[in-house]
Design an enzyme around this catalytic site. Structure first.
Site, PDB file in Angstrom:
ATOM      1  N   GLU A   1       0.891  -1.296  -0.109  1.00 12.28           N
ATOM      2  CA  GLU A   1       0.105  -0.030  -0.074  1.00 12.28           C
ATOM      3  C   GLU A   1       0.952   1.451  -0.031  1.00 12.28           C
ATOM      4  O   GLU A   1       0.460   2.248  -0.669  1.00 12.28           O
ATOM      5  CB  GLU A   1      -1.099   0.143   1.345  1.00 12.28           C
ATOM      6  CG  GLU A   1      -2.005  -1.103   1.283  1.00 12.28           C
ATOM      7  CD  GLU A   1      -3.141  -1.040   0.223  1.00 12.28           C
ATOM      8  OE1 GLU A   1      -2.991  -0.166  -0.496  1.00 12.28           O
ATOM      9  OE2 GLU A   1      -3.876  -2.029   0.228  1.00 12.28           O
TER      10      GLU A   1
ATOM     11  N   ARG B   1       0.673   3.814  -3.310  1.00 12.28           N
ATOM     12  CA  ARG B   1       0.242   5.270  -3.022  1.00 12.28           C
ATOM     13  C   ARG B   1       1.292   6.318  -2.728  1.00 12.28           C
ATOM     14  O   ARG B   1       1.095   7.217  -3.404  1.00 12.28           O
ATOM     15  CB  ARG B   1      -0.752   4.922  -1.831  1.00 12.28           C
ATOM     16  CG  ARG B   1      -2.139   3.954  -2.078  1.00 12.28           C
ATOM     17  CD  ARG B   1      -3.038   4.049  -0.567  1.00 12.28           C
ATOM     18  NE  ARG B   1      -3.554   2.564  -0.794  1.00 12.28           N
ATOM     19  CZ  ARG B   1      -4.871   2.565  -0.605  1.00 12.28           C
ATOM     20  NH1 ARG B   1      -5.519   3.592  -0.307  1.00 12.28           N
ATOM     21  NH2 ARG B   1      -5.529   1.431  -0.814  1.00 12.28           N
TER      22      ARG B   1
ATOM     23  N   ASP C   1      -4.275 -10.169  -8.294  1.00 12.96           N
ATOM     24  CA  ASP C   1      -4.482  -9.195  -9.454  1.00 12.96           C
ATOM     25  C   ASP C   1      -3.118  -8.693  -9.987  1.00 12.96           C
ATOM     26  O   ASP C   1      -2.668  -8.527 -11.214  1.00 12.96           O
ATOM     27  CB  ASP C   1      -5.448  -8.183  -9.121  1.00 12.96           C
ATOM     28  CG  ASP C   1      -5.387  -7.479  -7.579  1.00 12.96           C
ATOM     29  OD1 ASP C   1      -4.240  -7.552  -7.200  1.00 12.96           O
ATOM     30  OD2 ASP C   1      -6.240  -6.774  -7.246  1.00 12.96           O
TER      31      ASP C   1
ATOM     32  N   GLU D   1     -11.665  -0.143 -10.733  1.00 13.16           N
ATOM     33  CA  GLU D   1     -11.182  -1.170 -11.811  1.00 13.16           C
ATOM     34  C   GLU D   1     -12.061  -1.152 -12.974  1.00 13.16           C
ATOM     35  O   GLU D   1     -11.439  -1.230 -14.071  1.00 13.16           O
ATOM     36  CB  GLU D   1     -11.112  -2.535 -11.250  1.00 13.16           C
ATOM     37  CG  GLU D   1      -9.913  -2.954  -9.964  1.00 13.16           C
ATOM     38  CD  GLU D   1     -10.293  -2.350  -8.789  1.00 13.16           C
ATOM     39  OE1 GLU D   1     -11.483  -1.865  -8.418  1.00 13.16           O
ATOM     40  OE2 GLU D   1      -9.357  -2.131  -7.952  1.00 13.16           O
TER      41      GLU D   1
ATOM     42  N   THR E   1      -0.555   0.733 -10.422  1.00 10.33           N
ATOM     43  CA  THR E   1      -1.520   0.121 -10.021  1.00 10.33           C
ATOM     44  C   THR E   1      -2.481   1.036  -9.230  1.00 10.33           C
ATOM     45  O   THR E   1      -3.755   0.779  -8.879  1.00 10.33           O
ATOM     46  CB  THR E   1      -1.440  -1.225  -9.118  1.00 10.33           C
ATOM     47  OG1 THR E   1      -2.596  -1.956  -9.446  1.00 10.33           O
ATOM     48  CG2 THR E   1      -0.966  -1.058  -7.836  1.00 10.33           C
TER      49      THR E   1
END
Ligand code: DMJ
Length: 575
Positions: free
Chosen positions: A189, A193, A321, A454, A538
């Protein structure tokens, strides 16, 4: 003698003004001839002057190109400069201004309004915190107090031309962002981010403060890769550097959490010239490649001591994913060169595996990607897996013509299914995951919606890659459903249940980083963050594609700050 004299005086009489005064017609003719000759000479001279100017300009341009070429030879690739990147920003604004489709422009403005509403609510009630809780009007530090929403929003603000907000956010990054927190941060994360958000802000604005901060946080994450196999632990204390995996995985590392740092850390090496970031993350792929299965599908749990997977779910949804996403995107980031060929090969192998998971619903024949445990397929798909249509479309052009259209077609079918995840509920917002029962098509299972991106991400890629405006229509419908159900007085919230519309109390940072950015770009010209020049991480942070280093090559930063001096470009660090 008299004859000679008279013929010479006849010849010279044309120079005598009295001759013309007595003959006004000839005087007029002479005057006209004079005007014509003067105009002709003046015109020639102007042309020559213009040509000289043009030549000078072209010479200057050739000179600059030669300098760039020299630098290319020395650095092993094209230097992307601060000047170039800043020019790109000007291009972004110009392109927007020139855009003529009034509906696109109107929709883009609506999305921008949504961003202003989300941002100003965050500014008012949660400034500097990780996320805003809009109903209770307070901030929460879900990621250790790293200003996640603020950092996640930087590039969105920049791309939308919200300059004042961007400047204020930059001041906060420069003066108040502090990573020295004894907090066990998620490596995944924090990377997608914070490292990604800062690097993207750096690439767009050229401001060094973002690069410095990205380096600071990445250095704190780096010890997580110091495991016997090189597969990282997924949590690390930002001050003490002790790393571990969560208890609920039985000590294993998670596939997506371990294989989704490559883009950011390679980018960091390219921008700092320090090879250590790239080495750590590329080693993960090399380790996984050693035992990569024939179908390219990896279970979600990996043992960080042995570097091997244990029997667990195979999925393109939660925890699997973005591992697959990054195989493709590192290949794109690496300019699709031989250096990164193995990423493409691994991705193509995984796509064979993906095909083995593809099924159709009955009675309506919606295409979906099932999950797998051992040899059994499970008829379930997460909304999270709706990034896959975009990924497949993006990777389709790397195949030969036949395969390429087969994969593009699959991407379009999957996107239709994902859009129907939204359309099939009373709120027109998708639930978290769906089951597919024979004879009943799709049924929402976990029924919350947390503002995830998504599906709109995939619509963005499909619109960019096919030019089919249907994807813009679908995106607009989804945006309107968010406006209707999720917009509250102090920001945007998720829904606890997409059937009833009951709201939760959280504005996820990815709503500003991803959902609104992809929607904005869906209604912007394709030249705005062109897919030929940028690759999205992502978390939807665009990273500039720059030349890739060969292994062992001396690392020099590919993105450098340069200043123009005496008509030549020089390193600002070496004036
Ligand atoms: C984001 O943080 C990223 O897109 C991640 O890869 C998956 N989940 C969220 C958004 O749903």
């Amino acid at each position: 003698m008299a004859r000679t004299k008279s013929s010479s005086s006849i010849r010279w009489r044309y120079l005598n003004p009295a001759y013309y005064l007595k003959r006004p017609k000839r005087l007029a003719l002479l005057f006209m001839a004079f005007v014509f000759i003067s105009l002709f000479v003046w015109d020639r001279q102007t042309l020559v002057r213009e040509h000289e100017d043009e030549l000078l300009r072209l010479k200057e341009e050739v000179e600059h190109l030669q300098i760039e070429l020299e630098e290319l030879k020395h650095e092993g690739g094209v230097s992307v400069t601060k000047t170039n990147i800043t020019t790109k920003r000007i291009d972004i604004i110009k392109t927007n201004d020139l855009d003529t489709d009034p509906i696109e422009a109107q929709r883009r403005e609506k999305v921008k309004d949504a961003m202003v509403h989300a941002w100003s609510s965050y500014e008012k009630y949660a400034w500097g915190h990780d996320e805003l809780q809009p109903q209770s009007k307070n901030g929460v530090d879900s990621f250790g107090g790293l200003g996640a929403t603020l950092i996640d929003s930087l590039d969105t603000l920049y791309i939308m031309g919200l300059d004042e907000q961007f400047q204020i956010a930059k001041e906060w990054v420069a003066n108040s962002l502090d990573f020295n927190k004894s907090y066990d941060a998620s490596v995944f994360e924090t990377t997608i981010r914070v490292v990604g958000g800062l690097l993207s802000a750096y690439d767009l604005s050229g401001d060094n403060v973002f690069l410095e901060k990205a380096k600071d946080i990445a250095d704190r994450l780096l010890p997580a890769w110091d495991t016997p196999s090189g597969i990282p632990y997924n949590f690390i204390n930002l001050v003490h550097g002790n790393a571990h995996n969560p208890g609920w995985t039985g000590g294993d590392s998670i596939l997506a959490d371990s294989g989704t740092e490559q883009l950011e850390f390679i980018a960091l090496t390219q921008r700092t010239g320090d090879p250590k970031y790239q080495q750590k993350v590329e080693n993960v792929i090399s380790v996984l490649n050693k035992t990569f299965p024939a179908d390219g599908l990896l279970p979600i749990y990996i043992n960080p001591h042995r570097g091997t997977t244990s029997q667990s779910t195979i999925t393109f949804g939660a925890m699997g994913d973005s591992f697959y996403e990054y195989l493709l995107k590192v290949w794109i980031q690496g300019n699709k060169t031989s250096e990164v060929k193995h990423y493409r090969e691994m991705w193509e192998t995984s796509m064979k595996g993906l095909l083995s998971l593809v099924r159709k619903t009955t009675p309506s024949s919606f295409t979906y990607i099932s999950e797998k445990i051992g040899n059994s397929l499970i008829d379930k798909m997460d909304e999270l897996a709706c990034f896959a249509p975009g990924m497949i479309a993006l990777g389709s052009s790397g195949y030969g013509p036949e395969e390429s259209s087969k994969f593009l077609h699959l991407a379009e079918e999957l996107a239709f299914t994902c859009y129907n995840f939204y359309q099939s509920t009373p709120t027109k917002l998708a639930g978290e995951n769906y089951f597919f029962h024979s004879g009943q098509d799709m049924a929402v299972s976990t029924s919350w919606n947390i503002l995830r991106p998504e599906t709109v991400e995939s619509l963005f890629y499909l619109w960019r890659l096919t030019g089919n405006k249907t994807y813009q229509e679908w995106g607009w419908n989804i945006f309107q459903a968010f406006e209707k159900n999720s917009r509250v007085e102090s920001g945007y919230v998720g829904l606890k249940d997409v059937n009833t519309g009951v709201k939760d109390n959280m504005m996820q940072s990815f709503f500003l980083a991803e959902t609104l950015k992809y929607l904005y770009l869906l209604f912007s010209p394709p030249s705005v963050i062109s897919l030929d020049e940028w690759v999205f991480n992502t978390e939807a942070h665009p990273l500039k594609i720059v030349p890739r280093f060969a292994p062992g090559e001396e690392h020099k930063p590919s993105i450098r700050v340069r200043a123009r001096k005496e008509g030549r470009f020089r390193d600002s660090s070496n004036p």
